[in-house]
Design a protein around this motif. Structure first.
Motif, mmCIF file in Angstrom:
data_model
loop_
_atom_site.group_PDB
_atom_site.id
_atom_site.type_symbol
_atom_site.label_atom_id
_atom_site.label_comp_id
_atom_site.label_asym_id
_atom_site.label_seq_id
_atom_site.Cartn_x
_atom_site.Cartn_y
_atom_site.Cartn_z
ATOM 1 N N LEU A 74 0.794 -1.313 -0.015
ATOM 2 C CA LEU A 74 0.084 -0.090 0.225
ATOM 3 C C LEU A 74 0.908 1.217 -0.096
ATOM 4 N N ASP A 75 1.928 1.323 0.779
ATOM 5 C CA ASP A 75 2.644 2.356 1.031
ATOM 6 C C ASP A 75 4.172 1.725 1.213
ATOM 7 N N GLN A 76 5.270 2.061 0.512
ATOM 8 C CA GLN A 76 6.679 1.668 0.477
ATOM 9 C C GLN A 76 7.183 1.769 1.738
ATOM 10 N N ASP A 77 6.727 2.915 2.437
ATOM 11 C CA ASP A 77 7.226 3.252 3.948
ATOM 12 C C ASP A 77 6.824 2.430 4.846
ATOM 13 N N ALA A 78 5.628 1.542 4.717
ATOM 14 C CA ALA A 78 5.039 0.794 5.717
ATOM 15 C C ALA A 78 5.998 -0.555 5.698
ATOM 16 N N LEU A 79 7.111 -0.990 4.809
ATOM 17 C CA LEU A 79 7.900 -2.087 4.854
ATOM 18 C C LEU A 79 9.239 -1.651 5.132
ATOM 19 N N GLY A 80 10.063 -2.490 5.646
ATOM 20 C CA GLY A 80 11.662 -2.573 5.549
ATOM 21 C C GLY A 80 11.771 -3.748 5.111
ATOM 22 N N VAL A 81 13.071 -3.776 4.214
ATOM 23 C CA VAL A 81 13.765 -4.848 3.833
ATOM 24 C C VAL A 81 15.066 -5.093 4.439
ATOM 25 N N ASN A 82 15.315 -6.167 4.800
ATOM 26 C CA ASN A 82 16.846 -6.548 5.465
ATOM 27 C C ASN A 82 17.236 -7.819 4.606
ATOM 28 N N ARG A 83 18.662 -7.719 4.532
ATOM 29 C CA ARG A 83 19.267 -9.183 3.681
ATOM 30 C C ARG A 83 19.406 -10.213 4.661
ATOM 31 N N ASP A 84 18.778 -11.362 4.194
ATOM 32 C CA ASP A 84 18.574 -12.423 4.963
ATOM 33 C C ASP A 84 19.574 -13.790 4.306
ATOM 34 N N VAL A 85 20.713 -14.045 5.120
ATOM 35 C CA VAL A 85 21.627 -14.944 4.527
ATOM 36 C C VAL A 85 21.254 -16.582 5.154
ATOM 37 N N SER A 86 20.032 -16.480 5.564
ATOM 38 C CA SER A 86 19.769 -17.940 6.344
ATOM 39 C C SER A 86 19.325 -18.962 5.307
ATOM 40 N N HIS A 87 19.309 -20.273 5.776
ATOM 41 C CA HIS A 87 19.081 -21.316 4.940
ATOM 42 C C HIS A 87 19.864 -21.579 3.559
ATOM 43 N N GLY A 88 21.164 -21.155 3.717
ATOM 44 C CA GLY A 88 22.063 -21.131 2.694
ATOM 45 C C GLY A 88 21.660 -20.247 1.339
ATOM 46 N N MET A 89 20.992 -19.243 1.369
ATOM 47 C CA MET A 89 20.646 -18.537 0.379
ATOM 48 C C MET A 89 20.685 -17.049 0.857
ATOM 49 N N VAL A 90 20.647 -16.111 -0.327
ATOM 50 C CA VAL A 90 20.559 -14.869 0.115
ATOM 51 C C VAL A 90 19.184 -14.325 -0.400
#
Length: 132
Positions: A74-90
């Motif tokens: 709905l609004d890009q500001d409602a979400l944050g995005v973090n790099r996740d390197v768990s489970h052997g993938m990015v």
């Protein structure tokens, strides 16, 4: 946006055990099992933890992934995005910008107009009747 901050005990009292594992401990519900995976109702999907409006049902589509999928927030500001390197993938983890609840992941293989697939756990969401 003012952050919602609670103790782990407060989150445990607010959420079911399954919701707590997904939202606060970055768990994932089983594919094809979530309440909203096939649901077609209209409205706004809000964060289960704090109620922030995240996605409109008009952007929901069947990605075949086993989780509710949306091509835009709905609004890009409602979400944050973090790099996740768990489970052997990015991967790119998606979190609620107001309370840091784990929502799911975003992938660059979605439909037009964004080309994005926000793959979100049903346990992280609640559907409301109106889009605000």
């Amino acid at each position: 946006m003012e952050k919602v901050v609670k103790t782990e005990q407060q989150w445990r009292e607010l959420l079911t055990d399954e919701e707590y594992v997904v939202c606060r401990q970055k768990g994932t519900e089983r594919a094809f099992s979530g309440e909203y995976y096939r649901y077609k109702g209209e409205g706004a999907y809000v964060c289960r933890c704090c109620g922030l409006a995240l996605f409109d049902s008009s952007t929901k589509y069947d990605s075949g992934s086993g989780w509710p999928s949306f091509y835009a927030p709905l609004d890009q500001d409602a979400l944050g995005v973090n790099r996740d390197v768990s489970h052997g993938m990015v991967r790119e983890e998606v979190v609620c910008a107001r309370c840091d609840a784990h929502l799911g992941h975003v992938f660059p293989d979605g439909p037009d107009p964004t080309g994005l697939r926000y793959c979100i756990n049903s346990l992280s969401l609640k559907l409301t009747g109106d889009v605000e």
